[in-house]
Write a protein that holds these residues in place. Structure first.
Motif, PDB file in Angstrom:
ATOM      1  N   LYS A 155       0.836  -1.203   0.000  1.00  0.00           N
ATOM      2  CA  LYS A 155       0.000   0.000   0.000  1.00  0.00           C
ATOM      3  C   LYS A 155       0.873   1.257   0.000  1.00  0.00           C
ATOM      4  O   LYS A 155       1.792   1.381   0.801  1.00  0.00           O
ATOM      5  CB  LYS A 155      -0.900   0.032   1.236  1.00  0.00           C
ATOM      6  N   PRO A 156       0.595   2.214  -0.889  1.00  0.00           N
ATOM      7  CA  PRO A 156       1.346   3.477  -0.897  1.00  0.00           C
ATOM      8  C   PRO A 156       0.838   4.418   0.186  1.00  0.00           C
ATOM      9  O   PRO A 156       0.331   5.512  -0.092  1.00  0.00           O
ATOM     10  CB  PRO A 156       1.084   4.015  -2.301  1.00  0.00           C
ATOM     11  N   ASP A 157       0.966   4.004   1.463  1.00  0.00           N
ATOM     12  CA  ASP A 157       0.383   4.743   2.576  1.00  0.00           C
ATOM     13  C   ASP A 157       1.374   5.675   3.262  1.00  0.00           C
ATOM     14  O   ASP A 157       1.112   6.162   4.359  1.00  0.00           O
ATOM     15  CB  ASP A 157      -0.214   3.767   3.597  1.00  0.00           C
ATOM     16  N   LYS A 158       2.520   5.893   2.612  1.00  0.00           N
ATOM     17  CA  LYS A 158       3.550   6.793   3.129  1.00  0.00           C
ATOM     18  C   LYS A 158       4.165   6.303   4.440  1.00  0.00           C
ATOM     19  O   LYS A 158       4.809   7.067   5.162  1.00  0.00           O
ATOM     20  CB  LYS A 158       3.012   8.221   3.292  1.00  0.00           C
ATOM     21  N   ARG A 159       4.008   5.027   4.714  1.00  0.00           N
ATOM     22  CA  ARG A 159       4.598   4.447   5.919  1.00  0.00           C
ATOM     23  C   ARG A 159       6.087   4.182   5.703  1.00  0.00           C
ATOM     24  O   ARG A 159       6.520   3.805   4.623  1.00  0.00           O
ATOM     25  CB  ARG A 159       3.883   3.127   6.254  1.00  0.00           C
TER      26      ARG A 159
END
Length: 442
Positions: free
Chosen positions: A148-152
């Motif tokens: 997921k591109p969730d900026k984690r």
């Protein structure tokens, strides 16, 4: 990865102990070495693939490499690109022994995104072992939201085992695999650690700024930043400016004083043309560290889990020296992050990928004629030779094989005899692959 042919321009580079504990960053003295400029230019220079890479030569035996960056939202134009390969990779590459050639066996671990259709693409981490006799690659399903591109923030690491010459690979401080064909670590300027961005099809891609932070582990088990004088760069698109506008340009910045601190790189796309696909919609805000730690044990394999989750969100490159128990766990247990343990995964929804699509993808990726491939469906992921941390879809997978000559997923002029690859039947994502002699070691 790339099917391009690198124009290899360089000659051979100039020509262990058990891991028991980590010491505080920077306690070991800096080594003096020359920046590997020729090797960096020769390795990251091709006609189809474009790089914004750093190459570091510590100048002393290196027994670990570590990098961290965030899962930023990579977007692709919603257009038909035909048979063109359009992909992005941001990775850490560790070469333990380059005494015979800059193209010596190495370990690569990073984040990969590839356009698979007009409106679809894959996204997620994987690691590879690349050698002079073949290679293998494995997608990673461990970690919190790895696809997921969730900026984690996520961490990428490879550490030499406490005996022999092989290395373990860790993602988010949990072991996801081990090498089989790496060379012995020796002294001198005989190893290299690279980190940065690779792009194919730049005119269809928007890559926001990625902040790469990197360290290496010395022979006395100290994590250190590389001396700036030991760092070379290869940037094969012009710097973005009024005369060199997106999409065919990079923006790069090496933040340093005397030490490599951060390599920041992006590949912008004109805003009006950068249409975001549904698979790469704007990411939701990253959960607060307290929420990420909810439900976790206070301690796991000797590691303070609440401190670890907070560190991963705020300052992941300091975790080895600030999170209680983490440095010892990485060395002894290799499984240290309770929130990032592998899971079986939920069934993937959506239309399945056709055999014709998989055949075309494999032919392009492995540079083999499509009529030289055998494509077979697999009834379940149990048919794969899965490992605990591999990203085997919970649905069916396509298996592609060929005995034809292939470069595998490497970017050199070398060819190998045959390959085997497994692709998700739901998404078309590459799950596992091997080529050449490393198929025997998979």
């Amino acid at each position: 990865m790339s099917r391009s042919r690198a124009r290899f321009l360089v000659s051979a580079c100039a020509g262990a102990t058990a891991l028991t504990a980590f010491t505080v960053l920077g306690t070991a003295p800096s080594a003096s070495a020359a920046a590997p400029k020729e090797a960096c230019t020769g390795l990251y220079n091709a006609r189809i693939t474009f790089w914004a890479m750093t190459c570091s030569q510590p100048g002393e035996p290196m027994i670990g490499g570590f990098a961290t960056w965030r899962n930023i939202p990579i977007t692709f134009d919603q257009v038909d690109t035909g048979s063109a390969t359009v992909q992005v990779a941001n990775y850490l590459r560790v070469s333990p022994n380059t005494s015979s050639s800059p193209l010596a066996p190495n370990i690569e671990i990073g984040l990969y995104a590839e356009k698979t259709g007009k409106t679809t693409h894959t996204y997620g981490p994987r690691w590879s072992e690349l050698t002079t006799s073949g290679g293998r690659t494995t997608a990673i399903k461990a970690g919190v939201n790895p696809t997921k591109p969730d900026k984690r923030n996520h961490t990428y690491m490879t550490v030499r085992q406490d005996s022999g010459n092989q290395w373990d690979v860790l993602y988010d401080f949990n072991k996801v695999g081990s090498t089989t064909k790496q060379l012995k670590v020796i002294g001198g300027n005989t190893n290299r650690v690279d980190v940065g961005l690779e792009v194919m099809g730049p005119k269809y891609v928007n890559v926001p700024s990625i902040a790469n932070r990197m360290q290496f582990m010395t022979g006395n088990k100290a994590w250190q930043q590389v001396a700036t004088g030991n760092v070379a760069k290869s940037v094969t698109l012009p710097a973005c400016s009024t005369s060199h506008k997106p999409p065919n340009c990079f923006t790069t910045k090496l933040t340093d004083s005397s030490k490599f601190t951060q390599w920041t790189v992006s590949k912008p796309r004109r805003q009006a043309a950068a249409v975001t696909s549904s698979a790469a919609a704007p990411a939701a805000p990253t959960p607060h560290p307290d929420a990420a730690a909810a439900g976790l044990p206070a301690m796991f394999n000797g590691v303070d889990q609440h401190a670890l989750q907070a560190c991963l969100e705020n300052d992941p490159d300091s975790c080895l020296t600030t999170v209680p128990g983490l440095s010892e766990c990485v060395v002894t247990m290799r499984v240290c992050n309770a929130a990032a343990l592998p899971s079986s995964g939920a069934s993937e929804d959506g239309a399945t990928v056709s055999a014709a699509d998989i055949r075309a993808r494999a032919a392009a990726a492995f540079d083999v004629p499509s009529d030289a491939l055998a494509v077979e469906p697999s009834a379940s992921p149990a048919a794969l030779k899965t490992r605990a941390n591999t990203a085997d879809s919970s649905g069916a997978a396509w298996t592609v094989t060929s005995t034809s000559s292939t470069p595998g997923l490497q970017r050199t002029d070398r060819r190998f005899d045959g390959f085997t690859a497994h692709y998700s039947a739901q998404t078309g994502a590459l799950l596992q692959a091997c080529w050449g002699d490393l198929c025997d070691a998979s």
